[in-house]
Motif scaffolding. Structure first.
Motif, PDB file in Angstrom:
ATOM      1  N   ILE A  21      34.024  35.858  44.166  1.00 53.29           N
ATOM      2  CA  ILE A  21      32.389  36.270  44.207  1.00 53.29           C
ATOM      3  C   ILE A  21      32.348  37.360  43.049  1.00 53.29           C
ATOM      4  N   LEU A  22      31.644  36.699  41.971  1.00 51.02           N
ATOM      5  CA  LEU A  22      31.361  37.288  40.784  1.00 51.02           C
ATOM      6  C   LEU A  22      30.590  38.594  41.134  1.00 51.02           C
ATOM      7  N   HIS A  23      30.707  39.770  40.599  1.00 53.70           N
ATOM      8  CA  HIS A  23      30.038  40.889  40.846  1.00 53.70           C
ATOM      9  C   HIS A  23      30.202  41.836  39.576  1.00 53.70           C
ATOM     10  N   VAL A  24      29.578  42.974  39.936  1.00 54.36           N
ATOM     11  CA  VAL A  24      29.177  43.670  38.444  1.00 54.36           C
ATOM     12  C   VAL A  24      30.671  44.417  38.569  1.00 54.36           C
ATOM     13  N   GLY A  25      31.391  44.781  39.464  1.00 53.46           N
ATOM     14  CA  GLY A  25      32.821  45.468  39.180  1.00 53.46           C
ATOM     15  C   GLY A  25      33.741  44.280  38.502  1.00 53.46           C
ATOM     16  N   HIS A  26      33.580  43.157  38.341  1.00 51.37           N
ATOM     17  CA  HIS A  26      34.299  42.089  37.358  1.00 51.37           C
ATOM     18  C   HIS A  26      33.917  42.401  36.173  1.00 51.37           C
ATOM     19  N   LEU A  27      32.717  42.538  36.002  1.00 50.62           N
ATOM     20  CA  LEU A  27      32.214  42.449  34.692  1.00 50.62           C
ATOM     21  C   LEU A  27      32.626  43.824  33.858  1.00 50.62           C
ATOM     22  N   ALA A  28      32.607  44.813  34.733  1.00 49.47           N
ATOM     23  CA  ALA A  28      33.049  46.291  34.119  1.00 49.47           C
ATOM     24  C   ALA A  28      34.155  46.094  33.688  1.00 49.47           C
ATOM     25  N   THR A  29      35.395  45.514  34.567  1.00 55.67           N
ATOM     26  CA  THR A  29      36.644  45.390  34.143  1.00 55.67           C
ATOM     27  C   THR A  29      36.982  44.507  33.151  1.00 55.67           C
ATOM     28  N   LEU A  30      36.424  43.448  33.024  1.00 54.72           N
ATOM     29  CA  LEU A  30      36.268  42.651  31.890  1.00 54.72           C
ATOM     30  C   LEU A  30      35.959  43.344  30.362  1.00 54.72           C
ATOM     31  N   GLU A  31      34.972  43.910  30.574  1.00 54.65           N
ATOM     32  CA  GLU A  31      34.332  44.717  29.543  1.00 54.65           C
ATOM     33  C   GLU A  31      35.555  45.822  28.911  1.00 54.65           C
ATOM     34  N   ALA A  32      36.176  46.327  29.888  1.00 52.09           N
ATOM     35  CA  ALA A  32      37.230  47.449  29.616  1.00 52.09           C
ATOM     36  C   ALA A  32      38.394  46.636  28.974  1.00 52.09           C
TER      37      ALA A  32
END
Length: 212
Positions: free
Chosen positions: A86-97
């Motif tokens: 379930i892709l969510h903004v937490g995944h995006l933040a982690t991948l950006e970091a």
């Protein structure tokens, strides 16, 4: 794009091409980088003269290029992984970091059978759908499916300089470092302290189930 940045981007593209199983041509590199081949040729010659890449060709004309070990050392590869059901903004933040830790980010997407074994349930989305979704995210340079039985086989393929763990991933850093050393793999293991309050796959799934 400055000369130094272009050199790094070429090395990254050659690294990614090697993971995909091919040695790219000038046309391929031009297409991936969005630059005309005539601008890339002198940089490729320079990188070859420095021993960072190897040109293969016929009649003195390069047909394809590949990264050398020296070229591989010139870029910093970061690897992370997860289910991403379930892709969510937490995944995006982690991948950006994770992406900010190096020059290229490779993301390992868990196989369906791995999800069943680790989570005790069927994934909501198939491994191929999850792979496509993760591949489309801006911070991700390449997404690959993990090995269903031995996660370290994927590490051996990627040969990362850094392995980035999410704040809630259950891997033990000490054990992970020991296993890497046993296989002769050298990678820093970093625990990312990136989280979006209230956003977590398990909580989203539980809320969805309550609404059914």
């Amino acid at each position: 794009m400055g000369p130094g940045e272009l050199r790094k981007k070429i090395l990254v593209e050659l690294y990614l091409a090697r993971l995909k199983g091919h040695n790219p041509s000038l046309d391929y590199l031009a297409n991936e980088l969005g630059l005309p081949g005539r601008l890339l040729e002198p940089v490729l010659r320079e990188l070859a003269e420095e021993g960072l890449i190897k040109a293969r060709g016929e009649g003195g004309k390069p047909i394809s290029y590949e990264l050398t070990e020296e070229g591989r050392k010139a870029i910093k590869v970061v690897m992370t992984g997860g289910v991403f059901d379930i892709l969510h903004v937490g995944h995006l933040a982690t991948l950006e970091a994770a992406r900010a830790l190096g020059d290229v980010l490779v993301v390992v997407v868990a196989r369906d059978e791995t999800v069943r074994r680790m989570k005790g349930r069927e994934p909501l989305n198939s491994e191929h759908d999850r792979l496509r979704l993760v591949s489309a995210l801006r911070p991700v340079d390449l997404a690959v499916l993990g090995d269903p039985l031995d996660m370290y086989k994927t590490v051996e393929l990627v040969r990362p300089d850094v392995i980035a763990l999410g704040y809630d991933q259950k891997h033990d850093e000490t054990e992970l470092r020991a296993r890497l050393a046993e296989r002769g793999l050298k990678a820093d293991v970093v625990r990312l302290d990136v989280r979006v309050p209230g956003v977590k796959s398990s909580k989203i799934l539980a809320r969805l189930l309550q609404e059914l």
